[in-house]
Design an enzyme around this catalytic site. Sequence first.
Site, short mmCIF file in Angstrom:
data_model
loop_
_atom_site.label_atom_id
_atom_site.label_comp_id
_atom_site.label_asym_id
_atom_site.label_seq_id
_atom_site.Cartn_x
_atom_site.Cartn_y
_atom_site.Cartn_z
N ASN A 1 0.87 -1.18 0.00
CA ASN A 1 0.00 0.00 0.00
C ASN A 1 0.91 1.23 0.00
O ASN A 1 1.85 1.31 0.79
CB ASN A 1 -0.88 -0.05 1.26
CG ASN A 1 -1.87 1.10 1.35
OD1 ASN A 1 -1.53 2.20 1.76
ND2 ASN A 1 -3.10 0.84 0.98
N CYS B 1 -4.90 10.39 0.55
CA CYS B 1 -3.89 11.23 1.19
C CYS B 1 -4.04 12.68 0.71
O CYS B 1 -4.39 12.92 -0.44
CB CYS B 1 -2.53 10.67 0.78
SG CYS B 1 -1.16 11.49 1.55
N GLY C 1 -10.23 -5.38 8.09
CA GLY C 1 -9.40 -4.33 8.70
C GLY C 1 -9.52 -4.29 10.20
O GLY C 1 -8.88 -5.05 10.94
C1 FMN Z 1 -5.71 1.96 12.33
C2 FMN Z 1 -5.98 1.97 10.84
C3 FMN Z 1 -4.95 2.29 9.96
C4 FMN Z 1 -5.17 2.30 8.58
N1 FMN Z 1 -4.14 2.60 7.73
C5 FMN Z 1 -4.34 2.59 6.38
C6 FMN Z 1 -3.27 2.83 5.46
O1 FMN Z 1 -2.11 3.03 5.86
N2 FMN Z 1 -3.53 2.83 4.13
C7 FMN Z 1 -4.79 2.57 3.65
O2 FMN Z 1 -4.98 2.56 2.44
N3 FMN Z 1 -5.82 2.30 4.49
C8 FMN Z 1 -5.63 2.31 5.84
N4 FMN Z 1 -6.68 2.02 6.69
C9 FMN Z 1 -8.02 1.73 6.13
C10 FMN Z 1 -8.31 0.23 6.12
O3 FMN Z 1 -7.38 -0.47 5.32
C11 FMN Z 1 -9.74 -0.06 5.62
O4 FMN Z 1 -9.87 0.43 4.29
C12 FMN Z 1 -10.82 0.60 6.46
O5 FMN Z 1 -10.46 0.59 7.81
C13 FMN Z 1 -12.20 -0.06 6.30
O6 FMN Z 1 -12.19 -1.41 6.65
P1 FMN Z 1 -12.53 -1.98 8.14
O7 FMN Z 1 -13.83 -1.36 8.56
O8 FMN Z 1 -12.57 -3.47 7.99
O9 FMN Z 1 -11.40 -1.53 8.99
C14 FMN Z 1 -6.48 2.01 8.07
C15 FMN Z 1 -7.50 1.69 8.97
C16 FMN Z 1 -7.27 1.65 10.34
C17 FMN Z 1 -8.40 1.30 11.28
#
Ligand code: FMN
Lengths: 254, 319
Positions: free
Chosen positions: B101, B131, B266
Amino acid sequence: MTKMLEKAPVLLQQPLDEKTFRLRLGAAQIARQVQPGQFVHIKLLAPGGSLLRHPFGVAAVDVDGGTLDIIYRVTGPFTRVLTTLAVTNEVSVLGPLGQGFDLSAQRALLVGGGTGLAPLLFLSARLGSSKTDVLIGGKTETELFWQDLFRPFVGHAFVTTDDGSCGTRGTVMAVLPGLLLKGYDRIYTCGPSPMMKAVAHECMLRRIACQVSLEKYMACGLGACLSCTCQGREKRMKICTDGPVFWSSEVTEW
Amino acid sequence: MVSSLLKTDMAGLHLKTPLIAASGTFGFGIEFADLVPLEQVGAVCVKGLSLTPSCGNCGQRVVETPSGMLNAIGLENPGCAYFLEHILPKLQTFDVPVIANIYGHSIEEYAAVAQALDVNGVSAVEINISCPNVKQGGLAFGTDPQTAAKVVKAVKANTHKPVITKLSPNVTDIVALAQAAEEAGSDALSLINTLLGMKIDIRTHRPVLGNMVGGLSGPAVRPVAVRMVYQVAQHVRIPLIGMGGVERVEDVVEMMMAGASAVAVGTANLYQPDTLLTLTRELQDYCVREKVSCVQDVVGQALPQGKQSMPYFQKKEKV
Ligand SMILES: Cc1cc2nc3c(=O)[nH]c(=O)nc-3n(C[C@H](O)[C@H](O)[C@H](O)COP(=O)(O)O)c2cc1C
Ligand SMILES: Cc1cc2nc3c(=O)[nH]c(=O)nc-3n(C[C@H](O)[C@H](O)[C@H](O)COP(=O)(O)OP(=O)(O)OC[C@H]3O[C@@H](n4cnc5c(N)ncnc54)[C@H](O)[C@@H]3O)c2cc1C
Ligand code: FES
C-alpha cells in the site's frame, strides 16, 4: 514469547475500594508465561459490549492454579462493564503482551500511584521482600488498601497522600529525594505521567537506573496499528511492543 | 490446508483465498504470525508506505465509537527503503502474497514509491489516494476524478505489478472516481477507505483525536461499503476488493454478493486478531454447506442480473 488468545472464565471479582476492583481470570497458558510489567488485552464477549480490547497490566499470577489477576479502576464504559462480570462470565484475553521489567535489581524501590501500582505488585512478588521496598502515592487514605496488598512482598512500604490523611503529606516527590540516598540500585515507576517524569528526573540526578511503564491509547496491542507510538531518544517506539516498560533514558515524550 | 474452493484469481494475482488483510490493520503481517498462520491468508496488504519515513500525528490517535473506531495515525511508516531492507525479507519467509500500500504527498512521490517497490517479493501495489495533496491545499487526491487518474497513471508508468486503486468514500459520486481510476489503467479497485469523522470530549470541550478528525472504520461503516461496492460493480470492467466493517463470514458473503471478488478485513484484526483464520474456515464451510462449486460463484449474486450486471464478467466472457 508466543502471544496467545484465551477464553478466560471470571473466577473472582473483589472490590478493593469504591472504584477499584481485583479481577481473577482463568488463563493458564498466559499466566504461565507472563512476566512483571507485561500486560493483557481484554475483550468483552457479551453482546453490546465495547468493540475494542482494553489493556491492563498483570497484577498477580498463580502459575499452578492457571490464573492471573488484574486490578482496575472504573473510569469509563469498558471498566464499568467489567464490574458487572461475575463467576460464570467469560472474557477473551490476549497476551502476554509487551516487554516487562528488567529483573536484575539488587535493591529496588518501586514508586507508584493509582492503578500504576498493579504491575508493580506483580514485580514485588517476583523480586521478593528482601530486595524490594515500595513508595505508594495516593490521594487519600482510602486508597491505601495498596499497603495491605504489598505487605507480603516488600521490606518497607512508604506512603504519601495528597491530603496528609496517611503517611507524609504531598506527592511521592515529597519523600523520594531522601529515599534515593538509601542505596537503591534501581527504581521502577508506574503511574500518572507527571509523577513518572519527576521520578525519572530525580533518578537521573542521582545516577540511579530507572524503568518507567508508559501508557497510551491502544487498539491492537500487537505493534500493528501504530496507535501507541512515541518518539524515543534514538528511534520511534511502539509502547505496546517495545514497551510498555522502558529505561527512563530512552523516553522523550511523557 | 486451505480448500481449493476458495481459490481466487484476479487482476493477475493468484490467491489461495479471497480474504485479504487490510492496510494499516495488520502491520507488516509478521506481528500477527503467532495468531494467524500467514500462509492461509489470501494476501497481506502492508501499512501505507511513503518514500521517506513518517512520524504520523501527535496526541491521541484512536478512539472507540459506536460499533467502530476513529483513527488518525497520520500514515506513520518507516519508509520504503527500510521496508525493503528490513521487513520484506522477513515477510518473504512466509508463503503469502504481499500487496504494498503506497501514498505520497505529490504525484511525483507516488511515482517514486511505486518504482522503489517494483521488486521481487511484492505481488501488487495498492494506491491510497485518500492522502492530502499538499500542492492543492491539502484536498485528498481521491476526491477529484482527474487528480485521481493522474496518480494512477503515474503509478502504472512506474511499476510492472498489478495496480489496485483504493477509493475514498468521502465523495459524492463513487462511480465517477471508480471509472476515472479504471480509465487511467488501474487493474483493480479497493473500496472503501475510512469515512471522515470526529469525536468531541464534552468534559474538555476539545476533539478527542490529536488530529481533530479521523477515519471511521469497523462494523458501523459496513452498510456504506456494501452500497458502494454494489454501485461500482455495475460500472467497471475491473475486479473489486470490498472492505469496511467485515467481521463475520456473513459479512464476507454479503460483500461478495454485492460484487467484490475479494474481501479485506481491517478493524476486526485489531479487536479479534485471529479473525482471518476463523473467516477462512467458515468461508470454506459456507461453500460446502451452500453447495457452491467455488467461492467466486458468489460474486455479484445480489446484483439485479447477478454476474450479468457486472461489466467485469461480461468482458471476460467475450474474450
Ligand atoms: C488503524 C488503521 C490504519 C489504517 N491505515 C491505512 C493505510 O495506511 N492505508 C490505507 O490505504 N488504508 C488504511 N486504513 C483503512 C483500512 O485499510 C480499511 O480500508 C478501512 O479501515 C475499512 O475497513 P474496516 O472497517 O474493515 O477496517 C487504516 C484503517 C485503520 C483502522
Ligand atoms: C499498558 C497499559 C496497562 C494498563 N494497566 C491498567 C491497570 O492495570 N489497571 C487499570 O485500571 N488500568 C490500566 N490501564 C488503563 C486502562 O486500559 C483504561 O483505564 C481503560 O481502557 C479505560 O477504559 P474505559 O472505557 O473504562 O474508560 P474511558 O472513558 O474510555 O477512558 C478512561 C481513560 O482510559 C484511557 N483508555 C481508554 N481506552 C484505552 C485503551 N484502549 N488503551 C489505553 N488507554 C485507554 C483513556 O485515554 C482515558 O484516559 C492500562 C493501560 C495501558 C496502556
Ligand atoms: S496498539 Fe497497535 S501498535 Fe500499539
